[in-house]
Scaffold this active site. Structure first.
Site, PDB file in Angstrom:
ATOM      1  CB  THR A 186      -0.892   0.032   1.246  1.00  0.00           C
ATOM      2  OG1 THR A 186      -0.044   0.046   2.389  1.00  0.00           O
ATOM      3  CG2 THR A 186      -1.800  -1.176   1.313  1.00  0.00           C
ATOM      4  CD  GLU A 331      -5.136  -2.513   1.458  1.00  0.00           C
ATOM      5  OE1 GLU A 331      -5.417  -1.955   0.372  1.00  0.00           O
ATOM      6  OE2 GLU A 331      -4.642  -1.909   2.422  1.00  0.00           O
ATOM      7  CE  LYS A 440     -14.544  12.130  12.614  1.00  0.00           C
ATOM      8  NZ  LYS A 440     -13.136  12.099  12.195  1.00  0.00           N
ATOM      9  CD1 TRP A 445     -18.466  12.750  10.532  1.00  0.00           C
ATOM     10  CD2 TRP A 445     -18.870  10.869   9.393  1.00  0.00           C
ATOM     11  NE1 TRP A 445     -18.022  11.706  11.296  1.00  0.00           N
ATOM     12  CE2 TRP A 445     -18.260  10.541  10.615  1.00  0.00           C
ATOM     13  CE3 TRP A 445     -19.201   9.851   8.508  1.00  0.00           C
ATOM     14  CZ2 TRP A 445     -17.980   9.222  10.979  1.00  0.00           C
ATOM     15  CZ3 TRP A 445     -18.931   8.548   8.867  1.00  0.00           C
ATOM     16  CH2 TRP A 445     -18.326   8.236  10.093  1.00  0.00           C
TER      17      TRP A 445
HETATM   18  P1  ADP Z   1      -3.180   3.295  -1.342  1.00  0.00           P
HETATM   19  O1  ADP Z   1      -1.942   2.540  -1.420  1.00  0.00           O
HETATM   20  O2  ADP Z   1      -3.081   4.789  -1.376  1.00  0.00           O
HETATM   21  O3  ADP Z   1      -4.127   2.796  -0.312  1.00  0.00           O
HETATM   22  P2  ADP Z   1      -4.956   2.250  -3.252  1.00  0.00           P
HETATM   23  O4  ADP Z   1      -4.958   2.372  -4.705  1.00  0.00           O
HETATM   24  O5  ADP Z   1      -5.009   0.919  -2.670  1.00  0.00           O
HETATM   25  O6  ADP Z   1      -3.713   3.015  -2.776  1.00  0.00           O
HETATM   26  O7  ADP Z   1      -6.063   3.198  -2.693  1.00  0.00           O
HETATM   27  C1  ADP Z   1      -7.309   2.743  -2.324  1.00  0.00           C
HETATM   28  C2  ADP Z   1      -8.140   3.910  -1.884  1.00  0.00           C
HETATM   29  O8  ADP Z   1      -8.363   4.825  -2.954  1.00  0.00           O
HETATM   30  C3  ADP Z   1      -9.519   3.521  -1.432  1.00  0.00           C
HETATM   31  O9  ADP Z   1      -9.503   3.075  -0.101  1.00  0.00           O
HETATM   32  C4  ADP Z   1     -10.287   4.820  -1.609  1.00  0.00           C
HETATM   33  O10 ADP Z   1     -10.102   5.692  -0.508  1.00  0.00           O
HETATM   34  C5  ADP Z   1      -9.624   5.435  -2.804  1.00  0.00           C
HETATM   35  N1  ADP Z   1     -10.424   5.185  -4.001  1.00  0.00           N
HETATM   36  C6  ADP Z   1     -10.227   4.248  -4.941  1.00  0.00           C
HETATM   37  N2  ADP Z   1     -11.157   4.335  -5.908  1.00  0.00           N
HETATM   38  C7  ADP Z   1     -11.986   5.351  -5.568  1.00  0.00           C
HETATM   39  C8  ADP Z   1     -13.161   5.937  -6.135  1.00  0.00           C
HETATM   40  N3  ADP Z   1     -13.654   5.508  -7.281  1.00  0.00           N
HETATM   41  N4  ADP Z   1     -13.750   6.950  -5.474  1.00  0.00           N
HETATM   42  C9  ADP Z   1     -13.257   7.402  -4.309  1.00  0.00           C
HETATM   43  N5  ADP Z   1     -12.160   6.904  -3.718  1.00  0.00           N
HETATM   44  C10 ADP Z   1     -11.529   5.891  -4.335  1.00  0.00           C
END
Ligand code: ADP
Length: 543
Positions: A186, A331, A440, A445
């Site tokens: 990640t 994940e 918040k 929210w």
């Molecule tokens: P990182 O390593 O930064 O976690 P990821 O690509 O695994 O990289 O990121 C996943 C996160 O990206 C998700 O948990 C979410 O917050 C955000 N995300 C992915 N796709 C979308 C989407 N279509 N809209 C909003 N947020 C998104």
């Protein structure tokens, strides 16, 4: 009573073998790091993947060893995807945009044995080589003619020399389908990066889902160009999916600017693409200024961050391209949900279809979702309330490498995504925020994503980000940070006017700040941590 069907393992090697046997002449086209366009077929790719596996075996690589790559989307990286996993080793894709100390942390944590690097990314490896204790060999992904004359790294190996003379008759081992096949970390936007270790089984099931009709519906008649990097969450599974379905694959190499992408898409008749919103902002800007339309493109999968509604409209009105909005995470291999229409919904007025597309789609078969409150109690799936999003399924991580991050996994087998979301009664997922980005205000929210999306629709706004700043009465209030389009003069009053009927009145930002650039992280997401630092001492009006 158990079923009596054969328990054949699901293996990544089967994908490339299938492509080579049944789609032998379908092309993989790459813009090479060296410059020219390279093209060959799935059959040739399989042969070279086998030669690479033989070369790795000669270097002493055994099943379970981690092999790292720092590379763009190109044919040699494609070969690594299949050779490394195919021989039972573990492909670890590293993101070249990470800070050097992050790269060292991750490579050491993964205990990488061999590191493959694209020619123009070699300086990154040269800078950190002394700190990479477990790495035995560094291989430059090029031929002898392009190998650097001198390098700080001793004993650099040349990719094409490794392959030369290998027979290409490697027999893929029949490993346990649950064994590790690839590894992604990640990005570390929340704490230290954590390793997500995919299995052959999880990858195959994810791939079958991706190519299926309701998802991408990939066929040999499609041509797909993943802009999403092969070092970011397996390029969303598109490498495996295209080989499995015999789809022509176009890989853009290091050139990701609007013009280069446009030219490649046009020349290769790409009809489907995939990438994060920032890439498309750039492509749309190029098309606008150059007076071009994306003639052959029909669909594009966009995810990684929320897709602004204005982008969905532009793609459709200016290019007749349908946006497929996906949500996922490293994940989740990474796809959890994407836009698909229920029976009859395609006939809805386009405004309604855009509304549905602006949400994060519906779960794909295989991924279960629920939302819970902070005490872990289930919340209703009727769109009335946002909560913490939990998911489970056969391609969702069940733990992180070396047992870290246990608190993300619940006893019931659910994974805590760290996202805040609503689940609508029509099955749609609506991401309102990452839990750490939610604002918040007065015990309620405010969704930074909704505010950003609404602001992005305002003429003159190129990009928008919202962060919460402390407020004595309300706890936090939103600050809207805007990067204007070149030459645009848009004022705070005009932006507020635009937002009036799009968000609740109490969501309206307390202030609008203009910046020259909005910072992005290694995976293209807005770096809110940076913005929070930048505006750390900023006081909202009246505070
Ligand atoms: P990182 O390593 O930064 O976690 P990821 O690509 O695994 O990289 O990121 C996943 C996160 O990206 C998700 O948990 C979410 O917050 C955000 N995300 C992915 N796709 C979308 C989407 N279509 N809209 C909003 N947020 C998104």
């Amino acid at each position: 009573m158990l079923g009596l069907m054969q328990d054949r393992p699901l293996l990544i090697s089967q994908i490339i073998d299938y492509a080579a046997e049944f789609h032998p002449d379908v092309e993989v086209v790459s813009r090479s790091v060296e410059g020219p366009i390279h093209r060959y077929t799935y059959r040739q790719a399989q042969l070279r993947a086998k030669q690479l596996a033989e070369a790795l075996a000669d270097l002493g690589i055994r099943q379970g060893d981690r092999i790292a790559t720092i590379a763009w989307n190109g044919y040699r990286h494609f070969e690594l995807y299949f050779a490394v996993s195919g021989m039972g080793a573990v492909l670890h894709t590293l993101n070249p945009r990470l800070a050097p100390d992050h790269i060292v942390f991750i490579a050491e944590h993964a205990e990488d044995q061999v590191l493959f690097v694209d020619l123009n990314l070699l300086p990154i490896v040269e800078a950190v080589r002394p700190h990479l204790k477990t790495v035995r060999h560094v291989v430059v992904m090029t031929d002898r003619a392009h190998m650097p004359a001198a390098s700080k790294i001793e004993g650099l190996l040349c990719y094409e020399e490794l392959l030369a003379g290998q027979p290409g008759t490697f027999v893929w081992p029949e490993v346990d389908e649950r064994s590790a096949a690839s590894l992604c970390y990640t990005s570390g936007t929340t704490g230290n990066p954590k390793g997500v270790l995919y299995s052959h089984r999880s990858t195959l099931l994810h791939t079958l889902m991706m190519i299926s009709g309701p998802v991408l519906g990939l066929t040999p008649d499609n041509t797909i160009l993943p802009v999403v990097p092969m070092f970011h969450a397996n390029a969303w599974g598109i490498i495996y999916a295209s080989a499995m379905s015999g789809t022509k694959l176009v890989l853009p190499g290091p050139k990701l600017d609007g013009q280069s992408l446009y030219e490649l898409m046009d020349a290769e008749a790409v009809d489907l693409s995939a990438g994060v919103p920032t890439v498309w902002l750039e492509l749309l800007r190029y098309c606008d200024t150059a007076g071009k339309t994306l003639g052959k493109m029909k669909r594009t999968l966009i995810g990684g961050s929320a897709v602004p509604r204005a982008m969905i409209e532009r793609f459709w009105h200016e290019h007749q391209v349908e946006v497929v909005h996906g949500w996922g995470m490293t994940e989740l291999s990474p796809v959890g949900s994407l836009t698909w229409f229920r029976r009859g919904e395609r006939d809805l007025p386009e405004e309604k279809r855009f509304d549905l597309t602006a949400w994060q789609g519906r779960p794909v078969f295989g991924v279960e979702m629920k939302i819970v409150d902070d005490a872990g109690r289930d919340l209703p799936k009727d769109g009335s309330v946002a909560g913490n999003l939990l998911v489970r399924g056969p391609w969702v991580a069940g733990g992180y490498m070396k047992g870290e991050g246990q608190s993300s996994f619940t006893a019931g087998g659910w994974f805590h995504t760290g996202d805040v979301a609503k689940l609508e009664s029509d099955g749609s997922l609506v991401i309102t925020d990452r839990s750490k980005d939610v604002i918040k205000s007065g015990g309620e929210w405010i969704s930074s994503i909704d505010l950003e999306n609404a602001a992005m629709g305002c003429p003159g706004v190129a990009e928008a980000a919202v962060i919460g700043l402390p407020h004595p009465k309300w706890d936090e209030r939103p600050l809207l940070i805007v990067m204007r389009k070149p030459g645009a003069e848009v004022t705070p009053a005009q932006i507020l006017e635009h937002l009036q009927d799009k968000v609740a009145k109490w969501w309206l930002p307390d202030e609008i700040a203009f910046v020259d650039a909005i910072p992005h992280g290694a995976t293209g997401k807005i770096l809110k941590t940076k913005l929070r630092e930048q505006f750390h001492d900023h006081k909202l009006p009246g505070t």
